[in-house]
Design an enzyme around this catalytic site. Structure first.
Site, PDB file in Angstrom:
ATOM      1  N   ASP A  67       0.824  -1.219   0.000  1.00  0.00           N
ATOM      2  CA  ASP A  67       0.000   0.000   0.000  1.00  0.00           C
ATOM      3  C   ASP A  67       0.851   1.258   0.000  1.00  0.00           C
ATOM      4  O   ASP A  67       2.072   1.199   0.141  1.00  0.00           O
ATOM      5  CB  ASP A  67      -0.955  -0.009   1.215  1.00  0.00           C
ATOM      6  CG  ASP A  67      -0.259  -0.421   2.511  1.00  0.00           C
ATOM      7  OD1 ASP A  67       0.979  -0.396   2.570  1.00  0.00           O
ATOM      8  OD2 ASP A  67      -0.969  -0.762   3.476  1.00  0.00           O
ATOM      9  N   ASN A 136      -7.189  -2.534  14.568  1.00  0.00           N
ATOM     10  CA  ASN A 136      -8.598  -2.826  14.250  1.00  0.00           C
ATOM     11  C   ASN A 136      -8.720  -4.037  13.323  1.00  0.00           C
ATOM     12  O   ASN A 136      -9.778  -4.280  12.757  1.00  0.00           O
ATOM     13  CB  ASN A 136      -9.274  -1.596  13.631  1.00  0.00           C
ATOM     14  CG  ASN A 136      -8.603  -1.166  12.327  1.00  0.00           C
ATOM     15  OD1 ASN A 136      -7.662  -1.805  11.863  1.00  0.00           O
ATOM     16  ND2 ASN A 136      -9.093  -0.096  11.733  1.00  0.00           N
ATOM     17  N   HIS A 138      -6.996  -4.478  10.529  1.00  0.00           N
ATOM     18  CA  HIS A 138      -6.774  -4.240   9.103  1.00  0.00           C
ATOM     19  C   HIS A 138      -5.492  -4.918   8.629  1.00  0.00           C
ATOM     20  O   HIS A 138      -4.544  -5.097   9.386  1.00  0.00           O
ATOM     21  CB  HIS A 138      -6.816  -2.750   8.736  1.00  0.00           C
ATOM     22  CG  HIS A 138      -5.639  -1.913   9.113  1.00  0.00           C
ATOM     23  ND1 HIS A 138      -5.737  -0.764   9.858  1.00  0.00           N
ATOM     24  CD2 HIS A 138      -4.326  -2.029   8.821  1.00  0.00           C
ATOM     25  CE1 HIS A 138      -4.546  -0.216  10.001  1.00  0.00           C
ATOM     26  NE2 HIS A 138      -3.670  -0.960   9.389  1.00  0.00           N
ATOM     27  N   GLU A 143      -9.590  -1.756   5.609  1.00  0.00           N
ATOM     28  CA  GLU A 143     -10.193  -1.400   6.893  1.00  0.00           C
ATOM     29  C   GLU A 143     -11.448  -2.234   7.152  1.00  0.00           C
ATOM     30  O   GLU A 143     -12.053  -2.750   6.215  1.00  0.00           O
ATOM     31  CB  GLU A 143     -10.600   0.082   6.867  1.00  0.00           C
ATOM     32  CG  GLU A 143      -9.439   1.047   6.682  1.00  0.00           C
ATOM     33  CD  GLU A 143      -8.649   1.281   7.966  1.00  0.00           C
ATOM     34  OE1 GLU A 143      -8.661   0.422   8.870  1.00  0.00           O
ATOM     35  OE2 GLU A 143      -7.998   2.336   8.051  1.00  0.00           O
TER      36      GLU A 143
HETATM   37  C1  GLP Z   1      -0.245   0.390   8.541  1.00  0.00           C
HETATM   38  C2  GLP Z   1       0.030  -0.447   7.297  1.00  0.00           C
HETATM   39  C3  GLP Z   1      -0.198  -1.917   7.552  1.00  0.00           C
HETATM   40  C4  GLP Z   1       0.436  -2.336   8.850  1.00  0.00           C
HETATM   41  C5  GLP Z   1      -0.190  -1.582   9.988  1.00  0.00           C
HETATM   42  C6  GLP Z   1       0.325  -1.989  11.350  1.00  0.00           C
HETATM   43  O1  GLP Z   1      -1.544   0.867   8.621  1.00  0.00           O
HETATM   44  N1  GLP Z   1      -0.740  -0.037   6.173  1.00  0.00           N
HETATM   45  O2  GLP Z   1       0.301  -2.669   6.448  1.00  0.00           O
HETATM   46  O3  GLP Z   1       0.290  -3.727   9.038  1.00  0.00           O
HETATM   47  O4  GLP Z   1       0.064  -0.206   9.775  1.00  0.00           O
HETATM   48  O5  GLP Z   1       1.454  -1.250  11.644  1.00  0.00           O
HETATM   49  P1  GLP Z   1       2.369  -1.427  12.910  1.00  0.00           P
HETATM   50  O6  GLP Z   1       3.275  -2.553  12.584  1.00  0.00           O
HETATM   51  O7  GLP Z   1       3.119  -0.149  13.007  1.00  0.00           O
HETATM   52  O8  GLP Z   1       1.492  -1.706  14.076  1.00  0.00           O
END
Ligand code: GLP
Length: 250
Positions: A67, A136, A138, A143
């Site tokens: 993404d 959440n 995702h 989402e």
């Molecule tokens: C972002 C990314 C996700 C990732 C998520 C969790 O929103 N788009 O791909 O898995 O954050 O991030 P973190 O590892 O910082 O908790």
């Protein structure tokens, strides 16, 4: 599904890096699906270390990232292209042209998404997809929603994701409200999936995602339907899952 429990973040990162390096050693020209966020930083550091020691080469490897924030230039310090260069690509022998991240400045975001779907197909699909998980539930920027976003699409970020990701920006206002993201179908078509998750704050969500009903309200729950998922977590993140009776290996 295989679940590996690791003592802490360092051990978790090493285990995940081991699984990725096994993929690259066995199939040097594989297509890796890569992720951003705080979680994978340690595993990228580990891959860089093994590359520097001469244990690993990415000379033939292709990558596609999950993404990108809409509206951020690849050179923006919070863009996911910038993240990937900083944490991995700039330090290994991967060819820049073999690395793919959605363009957050694409003049026509829908066309950018369609082109990305074609690109994934033209590469022959994803051999190993690395995933983190949001609080959440995702995955990528899919989402919680009434339906699964299938292929690469434009996403409106939820308030909770904007809250979670503001730590990377100077202020909440600076967090983009939209992103481009691979969809659930792109992710589910990957041949193998590696989920990495750490921290007590994710324990409830991990349990919900892997033992609860499969629902688009918990996007990661769809991974229960994938035939080849490996979950690597630290003790804290896996604690609720274990309380629910799921067996894990060390
Ligand atoms: C972002 C990314 C996700 C990732 C998520 C969790 O929103 N788009 O791909 O898995 O954050 O991030 P973190 O590892 O910082 O908790």
């Amino acid at each position: 599904m295989r679940i590996y429990e690791c003592a802490d973040y360092h051990a978790m990162s090493r285990r995940a890096a081991n699984l990725i390096s096994a993929q690259v050693i066995l199939q040097p020209d594989c297509v890796l699906g890569l992720a951003t966020g705080a979680t994978p930083v340690g595993l990228y550091d580990q891959l860089v270390e093994w590359y520097r020691k001469g244990d690993l080469s990415f000379a033939e490897t292709r990558t596609v990232n999950l993404d990108e924030y809409l509206g951020l230039a690849p050179t923006h310090r919070q863009s996911y292209r910038y993240f990937m260069q900083k944490h991995l690509f700039d330090h290994i022998d991967i060819k820049l042209e073999n690395t793919h991240v959605l363009n957050g400045l694409a003049p026509d975001p829908q066309a950018e998404c369609a082109a990305y779907n074609r690109l994934i197909r033209d590469l022959g699909g994803i051999d190993l997809q690395l995933l983190g998980m949001g609080h959440n539930g995702h995955i990528a920027f899919n989402e919680p929603s009434d339906n699964f976003g299938l292929e690469t699409h434009v996403v409106n970020l939820s308030e909770s994701t904007i809250d979670a990701n503001q730590r990377f920006f100077a202020s909440r206002e600076e967090v983009p409200r939209q992103a481009l993201s691979m969809g659930i179908k792109n992710i589910m078509h990957a041949r193998r999936i590696l989920v990495v998750v750490g921290g007590a704050d994710k324990a409830d969500m991990v349990c919900k995602a892997f033992t609860g009903p499969v629902t688009s309200q918990v996007p990661a729950s769809v991974l229960q339907l994938h035939p080849d998922v490996t979950l690597v977590g630290d003790r804290a993140a896996l604690s609720r899952l274990k309380e629910a009776g799921v067996s894990v290996c060390g």
